[in-house]
Design an enzyme around this catalytic site. Structure first.
Site, PDB file in Angstrom:
ATOM      1  N   GLY A   1      44.209-125.159  24.069  1.00 13.65           N
ATOM      2  CA  GLY A   1      42.874-124.840  24.551  1.00 13.65           C
ATOM      3  C   GLY A   1      41.828-125.768  23.956  1.00 13.65           C
ATOM      4  O   GLY A   1      42.104-126.605  23.094  1.00 13.65           O
TER       5      GLY A   1
ATOM      6  N   HIS B   1      25.833-114.396  16.432  1.00 17.40           N
ATOM      7  CA  HIS B   1      25.440-114.349  15.022  1.00 17.40           C
ATOM      8  C   HIS B   1      23.913-114.425  14.949  1.00 17.40           C
ATOM      9  O   HIS B   1      23.337-115.515  15.001  1.00 17.40           O
ATOM     10  CB  HIS B   1      26.043-115.527  14.245  1.00 17.40           C
ATOM     11  CG  HIS B   1      27.531-115.506  14.122  1.00 17.40           C
ATOM     12  ND1 HIS B   1      28.192-114.577  13.352  1.00 17.40           N
ATOM     13  CD2 HIS B   1      28.488-116.299  14.665  1.00 17.40           C
ATOM     14  CE1 HIS B   1      29.502-114.803  13.416  1.00 17.40           C
ATOM     15  NE2 HIS B   1      29.707-115.835  14.205  1.00 17.40           N
TER      16      HIS B   1
ATOM     17  N   HIS C   1      29.212 -97.021  19.005  1.00 14.33           N
ATOM     18  CA  HIS C   1      30.444 -96.282  19.292  1.00 14.33           C
ATOM     19  C   HIS C   1      30.265 -95.309  20.453  1.00 14.33           C
ATOM     20  O   HIS C   1      31.183 -95.132  21.266  1.00 14.33           O
ATOM     21  CB  HIS C   1      30.907 -95.543  18.034  1.00 14.33           C
ATOM     22  CG  HIS C   1      31.597 -96.428  17.040  1.00 14.33           C
ATOM     23  ND1 HIS C   1      32.943 -96.704  17.099  1.00 14.33           N
ATOM     24  CD2 HIS C   1      31.110 -97.115  15.974  1.00 14.33           C
ATOM     25  CE1 HIS C   1      33.272 -97.519  16.097  1.00 14.33           C
ATOM     26  NE2 HIS C   1      32.169 -97.780  15.400  1.00 14.33           N
TER      27      HIS C   1
ATOM     28  N   HIS D   1      31.096-109.037  18.507  1.00 21.65           N
ATOM     29  CA  HIS D   1      32.139-109.728  19.260  1.00 21.65           C
ATOM     30  C   HIS D   1      32.526-108.870  20.453  1.00 21.65           C
ATOM     31  O   HIS D   1      32.583-107.639  20.364  1.00 21.65           O
ATOM     32  CB  HIS D   1      33.360-109.950  18.368  1.00 21.65           C
ATOM     33  CG  HIS D   1      34.643-110.163  19.121  1.00 21.65           C
ATOM     34  ND1 HIS D   1      35.571-109.141  19.310  1.00 21.65           N
ATOM     35  CD2 HIS D   1      35.153-111.250  19.744  1.00 21.65           C
ATOM     36  CE1 HIS D   1      36.591-109.618  20.008  1.00 21.65           C
ATOM     37  NE2 HIS D   1      36.359-110.870  20.293  1.00 21.65           N
TER      38      HIS D   1
ATOM     39  N   ARG E   1      39.818-109.735  29.058  1.00 22.51           N
ATOM     40  CA  ARG E   1      40.712-110.771  29.549  1.00 22.51           C
ATOM     41  C   ARG E   1      41.830-110.171  30.393  1.00 22.51           C
ATOM     42  O   ARG E   1      42.166-108.983  30.283  1.00 22.51           O
ATOM     43  CB  ARG E   1      41.321-111.545  28.382  1.00 22.51           C
ATOM     44  CG  ARG E   1      42.093-110.672  27.416  1.00 22.51           C
ATOM     45  CD  ARG E   1      42.510-111.427  26.171  1.00 22.51           C
ATOM     46  NE  ARG E   1      43.256-110.578  25.240  1.00 22.51           N
ATOM     47  CZ  ARG E   1      42.693-109.790  24.332  1.00 22.51           C
ATOM     48  NH1 ARG E   1      41.381-109.754  24.214  1.00 22.51           N
ATOM     49  NH2 ARG E   1      43.429-109.038  23.541  1.00 22.51           N
TER      50      ARG E   1
END
Length: 303
Positions: A262, A99, A148, A109, A113
């Protein structure tokens, strides 16, 4: 799904290196160091959170690595894959949200994973997921095209069909149904990806993660010193409210992290530091704020 045995050691080595490279580049740009916070999860695993607050450029930013394990999948992970309920699992990834202080510099963002679910006597089930997306407060076409185009260039070597498919997935995923508007201008997003076997899926994920700095840093450099006033900061805080709403209501990663026990501080590091909500507010017609809605928060092919 694929029966190919996953090389989780190789994935973990790449993820920790990715975190280190991204943090080093951001520290060099901001001029202030990130805090490092290593943590252990009682149920298994742990991670390292790297965070900056009140930086020269970044008002708040987190680049987290986690590797967590468990005996039974939480509901958020098995709801759409009921055949995996009750399996042992491990999940590892790098997740970041930045931010910037300047309202003309967009929030970003990125997440990559790997997930593995195992059951005695059966082949492990594994997949990769992730992506990156851009959330501007004031829109610029060259920023959108660059972001993009970088995503597309990273994915094209693995199949020309991936970028349009993952872009559409991103547009649909990062959408606030209760507001009937997208969170930002999108990017790419994928999940449950095991196509082509482990080596292919891992290579594609690596290419995308490695492209993050190329996608975002030029935009941050262009916008970080743009003059602004209280009007822009006020609009930035208002639009950040949409970011909070999405993360707490829809985001699978946030829900998985909280449901799996978590580390709350690391999971919620994505939240912006200053946010505002107001009742039934609308931008002034013809303003730059109105242009965000009419020209950028719409479905569009930027490349």
């Amino acid at each position: 799904m694929s029966a190919t045995l996953p090389d989780t050691a190789a994935v973990k080595a790449w993820l920790t290196d990715l975190q280190a490279r991204i943090v080093a580049a951001l520290e060099q740009g901001d001029g202030l160091p990130f805090r490092s916070d290593a943590w252990n999860r009682p149920e298994g695993g742990g991670g390292t959170s790297r965070l900056i607050e009140d930086g020269r450029i970044l008002e708040r930013g987190g680049v987290n690595f986690s590797h967590v394990l468990g005996d039974r999948l939480p509901p958020s992970a098995s709801a759409h894959r009921p055949e995996l309920a009750g399996r042992r699992w491990e999940a590892m990834g790098v997740s970041l949200v930045l931010h910037p202080k300047n309202p003309y510099a967009p929030t970003v963002h990125m997440n990559v994973r790997c997930f593995v679910a195992e059951k005695d006597g059966e082949a492990p089930v594994w997949w990769f997921g992730g992506g990156m997306d851009l959330t501007p407060y004031y829109g610029f076409e060259d920023d959108a095209r660059h972001f993009h185009a970088t995503c597309k260039a990273a994915l094209d070597p693995f199949g020309s069909e991936l970028h349009p498919r993952f872009k559409d997935w991103c547009d649909k995923y990062f959408f606030l149904k209760h507001r009937n508007e997208p969170r930002g201008i999108g990017g790419v997003f994928f999940d449950d990806f095991s196509e082509g076997g482990f080596d292919h899926a891992f290579a594609m994920t690596r290419a995308l993660g490695d492209a993050f700095l190329t996608a975002y840093l030029p935009i941050l450099e262009r916008r970080k010193d743009t003059p602004y006033g209280e009007r822009e900061r006020d609009f930035q805080a208002y639009r950040r409210g949409r970011y909070v709403e999405f993360n707490l209501v829809y985001d699978r990663g946030t829900l998985f992290g909280l449901q799996s026990g978590g580390r709350t501080e690391s999971i919620l590091m994505s939240m912006p530091p200053i946010v505002k909500w107001r009742y039934d507010w609308h931008p002034e017609p013809g303003s730059l704020e109105a242009a965000l809605y009419s020209d950028f928060l719409v479905a569009k092919n930027w490349v």
